[in-house]
Design an enzyme around this catalytic site. Structure first.
Site, mmCIF file in Angstrom:
data_model
loop_
_atom_site.group_PDB
_atom_site.id
_atom_site.type_symbol
_atom_site.label_atom_id
_atom_site.label_comp_id
_atom_site.label_asym_id
_atom_site.label_seq_id
_atom_site.Cartn_x
_atom_site.Cartn_y
_atom_site.Cartn_z
ATOM 1 N N ASP A 1 -30.994 6.323 15.951
ATOM 2 C CA ASP A 1 -31.285 6.846 17.285
ATOM 3 C C ASP A 1 -30.640 8.219 17.434
ATOM 4 O O ASP A 1 -29.468 8.329 17.784
ATOM 5 C CB ASP A 1 -30.757 5.877 18.358
ATOM 6 C CG ASP A 1 -30.957 6.424 19.768
ATOM 7 O OD1 ASP A 1 -31.745 7.383 19.935
ATOM 8 O OD2 ASP A 1 -30.312 5.885 20.702
ATOM 9 N N LYS B 1 -28.913 13.746 20.975
ATOM 10 C CA LYS B 1 -27.507 13.381 21.204
ATOM 11 C C LYS B 1 -26.596 14.476 20.665
ATOM 12 O O LYS B 1 -26.984 15.218 19.766
ATOM 13 C CB LYS B 1 -27.181 12.078 20.450
ATOM 14 C CG LYS B 1 -27.751 10.817 21.069
ATOM 15 C CD LYS B 1 -27.311 9.600 20.285
ATOM 16 C CE LYS B 1 -27.902 8.331 20.873
ATOM 17 N NZ LYS B 1 -27.374 8.008 22.218
ATOM 18 N N ASP C 1 -33.685 9.587 25.112
ATOM 19 C CA ASP C 1 -32.585 8.822 24.532
ATOM 20 C C ASP C 1 -32.462 7.429 25.163
ATOM 21 O O ASP C 1 -31.724 6.579 24.678
ATOM 22 C CB ASP C 1 -31.279 9.605 24.694
ATOM 23 C CG ASP C 1 -30.182 9.091 23.782
ATOM 24 O OD1 ASP C 1 -30.496 8.291 22.873
ATOM 25 O OD2 ASP C 1 -29.014 9.495 23.974
ATOM 26 N N GLU D 1 -34.397 5.055 24.837
ATOM 27 C CA GLU D 1 -35.559 4.594 24.063
ATOM 28 C C GLU D 1 -35.569 3.093 23.831
ATOM 29 O O GLU D 1 -36.633 2.492 23.664
ATOM 30 C CB GLU D 1 -35.610 5.334 22.722
ATOM 31 C CG GLU D 1 -34.768 4.729 21.581
ATOM 32 C CD GLU D 1 -33.274 4.693 21.864
ATOM 33 O OE1 GLU D 1 -32.803 5.510 22.693
ATOM 34 O OE2 GLU D 1 -32.553 3.849 21.289
ATOM 35 N N ARG E 1 -35.026 0.492 25.702
ATOM 36 C CA ARG E 1 -35.780 -0.288 26.690
ATOM 37 C C ARG E 1 -37.284 -0.105 26.509
ATOM 38 O O ARG E 1 -38.069 -0.994 26.809
ATOM 39 C CB ARG E 1 -35.314 0.094 28.102
ATOM 40 C CG ARG E 1 -35.557 1.529 28.470
ATOM 41 C CD ARG E 1 -34.711 1.989 29.659
ATOM 42 N NE ARG E 1 -33.312 2.230 29.278
ATOM 43 C CZ ARG E 1 -32.381 2.636 30.116
ATOM 44 N NH1 ARG E 1 -32.672 2.825 31.410
ATOM 45 N NH2 ARG E 1 -31.148 2.852 29.703
#
Ligand code: BES
Ligand code: MN
Ligand code: ZN
EC number: 3.4.11.1
Length: 501
Positions: A273, A280, A350, A352, A354
């Site tokens: 991620d 990030k 970010d 993501e 869910r």
């Protein structure tokens, strides 16, 4: 590593090492007392001279104790007798195993399983001891070319139970613990695997391995083409920026025949991620390889379950996906149509997890589930709220929440419930779509669960946020294997398996 139980007195053991407890201040446990008598006060003499106070975790290794058949005696400090709790018990076992492993005893008979731990029976003590031992002995070194191997590693530990009557209970505890530890090891191995190797296809391979190894397991893989046909627009959007195809693995375990409704476990499987276009910050970004910790936990629980051969039906879903920035990536502002038909405005790429989970949660409706539990490294906010000690539990179904809390209490793999009141739902309002994927600054763990709750109305559902518990950062960086123990305990309870007396 081999484990077993037996019932006998310490002075009669002929082993490389016998392990007995000493309480603070300088007080012998029952078994240490027996050794002291036969050795004509050798041990109490040492304590009197100040060699061991009995503080929790202190170790004193003795050789050639007079009249003792075993080569060594390991005295283990257990703290004040009345204060010995679950956490201390586990710590003592962990230290003992490390000491044995480092000091050349290849086998040992351990009497610490007879210590009194408040509110816990022999089943619990043996099971925890075996799980703790397997936990410390784990290392992830398959990618190191030079491995650090112990010179004379510990091979076998026998835990003693007070009387012969407890032998069957002790044996059951060992076999449960070994199955759970296998699941935990699977979970750790997959979670620790780097993201250039562990991508969604790798997760799917692991699911296939389970199918090959066990008769009662069948695995199917849902690829992007099929997701397209199913209308999983939200899941697909998250993976669109990555060259690694999104793959959802479905692992079916048939332990009870067709008529029994399955329990369904859904794991977030973001093999990396990066945050996507809402990138990030760089520091610590490597740890986002652990964003598939939910999928690893589900795979581990499935592995433990098949080892235990429980008479229930369970389906594990690994929602594999990679969140990357690219010219083809999804963006903030995009509006996605989920498999449920509901539309979502993306305010942050970010958030993501869910978006992947919501479509997986809609997909599993087809199984007519008895209950659905999703497991996800979902929010940084959960780390702020609960730290590394408790998994966040949110559920719209009180009985299911209580079952999970019970399982976490029994297994020592702790969870803590947070509210899922409708008051929080307003934070997801969108001017353009049905709702957004972002709940704002406050209560991030709860608003993420609120988002998921909009896709889980058709069955009993609970959500586990393992963002703080799935791995350790810093010097001891590595996957913890959580929440395999809690989930497997939940399945053991569901299957009505007897545990203690
Ligand atoms: N995988 C992260 C959550 C996470 C962050 C877990 C740090 C463990 C440690 C998740 O996809 C994420 O990025 N969540 C965002 C949500 C926010 C954008 C609403 C977060 O928690 O910051
Ligand atoms: Mn994220
Ligand atoms: Zn994530």
């Amino acid at each position: 590593m081999e484990f077993s139980v037996k019932s006998g007195s310490p002075e009669k053991q002929r082993s490389a090492c016998i392990v007995v407890g000493v309480f603070e201040p300088r007080r012998l446990s029952g078994t240490a007392e027996q050794l002291d008598e036969i050795s004509e006060g050798y041990i109490s003499n040492l304590l009197r001279k100040g060699d061991l106070e009995g503080k929790s975790g202190q170790m004193l290794l003795l050789h050639h104790v007079p009249n003792i058949l075993s080569e060594r005696v390991l005295l283990v400090g257990c703290g004040k007798e009345r204060e010995l709790d679950e956490r201390q018990y586990r710590q003592i076992i962990t230290k003992t195993i490390n000491t044995l492993n480092e000091t050349g005893s290849m086998e040992a008979v351990c009497f610490l399983s007879e210590l009194h731990v408040k509110g816990r029976d022999i089943y619990w003590k043996v099971r925890q001891a075996v799980e703790a031992a397997q936990d410390v002995l784990y290392s992830f070194d398959s990618l190191k070319t030079r491995k650090a191997e112990a010179r004379r590693p510990l091979r076998k530990v026998v835990f003693n139970v007070p009387t012969r009557r407890e032998l069957p209970i002790g044996e059951r505890a060992v076999s449960h613990a070994l199955a759970i530890s296998e699941g935990i090891t699977t979970c750790k191995n997959v979670a620790n695997m780097p993201p250039n190797i562990c991508n969604p296809a790798y997760l799917a391979e692991q699911a296939k391995i389970l199918e090959n190894d066990y008769d009662k397991v069948t695995t199917t893989i849902v690829d992007e083409k099929e997701m397209e046909e199913l209308g999983m627009g939200s899941y697909l959007a998250v993976g669109r920026g990555s060259v690694n195809e999104s793959l959802m693995s479905i692992i079916k375990y048939d332990g009870a025949g067709d008529d029994s409704k399955p329990l369904v476990l859904v794991g977030k499987g973001l093999t990396f991620d990066s945050g996507g276009i809402s990138l990030k910050p760089g520091a610590g970004m490597d740890e986002m390889k652990y964003d598939m910790g939910g999928a690893a936990g589900v795979l581990g629980a499935m592995h433990a379950l098949v080892e235990l051969n429980l008479p229930i039906n369970v389906i594990g879903v690994l929602a594999g996906c990679e969140n990357m920035p690219s010219s083809n990536a999804y963006r903030p502002g995009d509006i996605l149509t989920t498999m449920s038909g509901q539309t979502v405005e993306v305010l942050n790429t970010d958030a993501e997890g869910r978006l992947v989970l919501c479509d997986a949660l809609t997909y599993v409706e087809r199984f007519n589930p008895e209950a659905v539990i999703d497991v996800a490294t979902l929010t940084g906010a959960c780390v702020v709220a609960l730290g590394a000690h408790a998994t966040g539990l949110l559920s719209s179904h009180n009985p299911l929440a209580h079952e999970l809390l019970n399982a976490s209490e029994q297994s020592g793999d702790r969870a803590w419930r947070m509210p899922l009141w409708d008051d929080y739902q307003d934070q997801l309002e969108s001017p353009f779509a049905d709702f957004t994927n972002l709940g704002g600054k406050e209560a991030g763990t709860i608003t993420a669960a609120c988002f998921l709750s909009r896709f889980t109305k058709k069955y009993n559902w609970a959500h586990l946020d393992i963002a703080g518990t799935a791995w350790r950062s810093g010097k001891n960086k590595g996957a913890t294997g959580r929440p395999v123990s809690m989930l497997t305990q939940f399945l053991l309870n569901r299957a009505g398996q007897e545990q203690g007396e």
